[in-house]
Design an enzyme around this catalytic site. Structure first.
Site, PDB file in Angstrom:
ATOM      1  N   GLN A  32       5.607 -11.772  12.649  1.00  0.00           N
ATOM      2  CA  GLN A  32       5.959 -10.328  13.267  1.00  0.00           C
ATOM      3  C   GLN A  32       7.412 -10.144  11.189  1.00  0.00           C
ATOM      4  OE1 GLN A  32       5.520  -7.391  13.952  1.00  0.00           O
ATOM      5  NE2 GLN A  32       6.501  -6.271  12.735  1.00  0.00           N
ATOM      6  N   ASP A  39      -3.421 -10.159  11.222  1.00  0.00           N
ATOM      7  CA  ASP A  39      -2.880  -9.068  10.465  1.00  0.00           C
ATOM      8  C   ASP A  39      -3.063  -8.736   9.208  1.00  0.00           C
ATOM      9  OD1 ASP A  39      -0.620  -7.715  11.461  1.00  0.00           O
ATOM     10  OD2 ASP A  39       0.623  -8.932  11.353  1.00  0.00           O
ATOM     11  N   LYS A  56       3.691  -3.827  20.599  1.00  0.00           N
ATOM     12  CA  LYS A  56       1.591  -4.725  20.590  1.00  0.00           C
ATOM     13  C   LYS A  56       1.394  -4.862  21.968  1.00  0.00           C
ATOM     14  CE  LYS A  56       2.663  -4.645  15.436  1.00  0.00           C
ATOM     15  NZ  LYS A  56       3.005  -5.899  14.091  1.00  0.00           N
TER      16      LYS A  56
END
Ligand code: NAP
Length: 285
Positions: A95, A118, A51
């Site tokens: 994460q 997200d 990412k």
């Protein structure tokens, strides 16, 4: 049989995002993401690295907050509250998975839904239930799969689609997004009786389980489109949930692993950061 080349489509999407970032920077706005990484889970470290590389490619700035495995839910939420209030931060990414001592739902709930790049916050997931026009910050893997199908002009409306796996990050939101596009969608999971009876009906078969070779050639309708989300390591090699060698004899289109859904997920995260940045800066101006 044609390969659904996620790497190529993702590169095009990243190039488009880079151009959008250039326009934002020219108008004095620098999109910026905050990563939160708790513990040192090897797969998480590798996903964060991918990412970060995508941020570098698109000129999205990022900052990294690393917490030890032993951190408390409250310590993480305190930092999230700070990031929620910072005007220079447009996206917050925690994460997953988090260590078992941390209450994941509380952490996700603490993120400002407008910075939830997200797309896991209940507000963003709930909005998606209304219809396609309310989809904005949607989870990146489902968003990537829809873009991949659309890029290859694979029709969704009216199609018989079978989704195997009903996780909150892939199967459930993707089922809803496909329903929003008028597919006839069947969602299967561990408790589904006779999985094969369902997969054999699928004009589009999407699999997100995490079990290598769960789907074998005899479970595939001839001419089906196969989207394999699974990432499994077998004998040091990455494989999906679909037996690729058998599936390619039956499918009309298929995603490879690696190089299919994975790159699309990362590219859609970058697209979500730009969406969040534009909305937040319009609101503040
Ligand atoms: P997850 O949260 O573990 O969910 C797995 C799903 O599969 C659950 O709904 C589970 O049902 C179902 N399942 C388990 N055994 C099954 C069986 N025998 N038959 C049918 N369904 C079964 O996993 P996830 O986060 O969705 O990820 C799934 C896979 O996709 C993993 O390999 C992950 O690494 C990969 N992934 C890839 C990307 C990408 O960008 N390529 C992104 C996300 C995930 P129950 O809940 O009822 O147990």
């Amino acid at each position: 049989m044609q390969i659904l080349d996620g790497r190529k489509v993702a590169d095009d999407l990243l190039a488009h995002t880079k151009e959008e970032v250039r326009i934002l920077i020219n108008s004095g706005i620098q999109p910026k993401l905050a990563f939160l990484l708790i513990g040192k889970h090897p797969a998480s470290l590798s996903y964060v690295k991918q990412k970060e590389m995508a941020c570098q490619k698109t000129n999205i700035q990022y900052e990294h907050h690393a917490f030890p495995e032993t951190s408390s839910t409250q310590e993480i939420i305190s930092l999230i509250s700070e990031l929620n209030h910072r005007e220079d931060i447009h996206g917050i990414l925690v994460q997953l998975p988090l260590p078992s001592n941390i209450e994941t739902p509380l952490v996700i709930k603490a993120i400002n839904p407008e910075k939830d790049v997200d797309g896991f916050h209940a507000y963003n997931l709930g909005k998606m239930m209304l219809n396609k026009n309310f989809e904005s910050l949607t989870p990146c893997t489902p968003k990537g799969i829809i873009i991949l199908l659309e890029t290859y002009k694979i029709p969704i409306e009216g199609q018989e689609i079978v989704m195997v796996g009903h996780s909150n990050i892939v199967g459930k939101p993707l089922s809803m997004m496909l329903l929003n596009r008028n597919a006839t969608i069947t969602t299967c999971h561990k408790y589904t009786k006779n999985l094969k009876a369902h997969t054999l009906r699928a004009e589009i078969l999407i699999v997100a389980v995490g079990l290598p070779s769960l789907i074998t050639g005899d479970m595939i309708k001839p001419g089906a489109v196969i989207v394999d989300v699974g990432i499994n390591r077998v004998d040091g090699k990455l494989v999906g949930d679909v037996n690729f060698e058998q599936a390619k004899e039956k499918a009309s289109f298929i995603t490879p692993v690696p190089g299919g859904v994975g790159p699309m997920t990362v590219a859609c995260l970058m697209a979500n950061i730009v969406i969040a940045c534009k909305k937040l800066t319009q609101k503040n101006s």
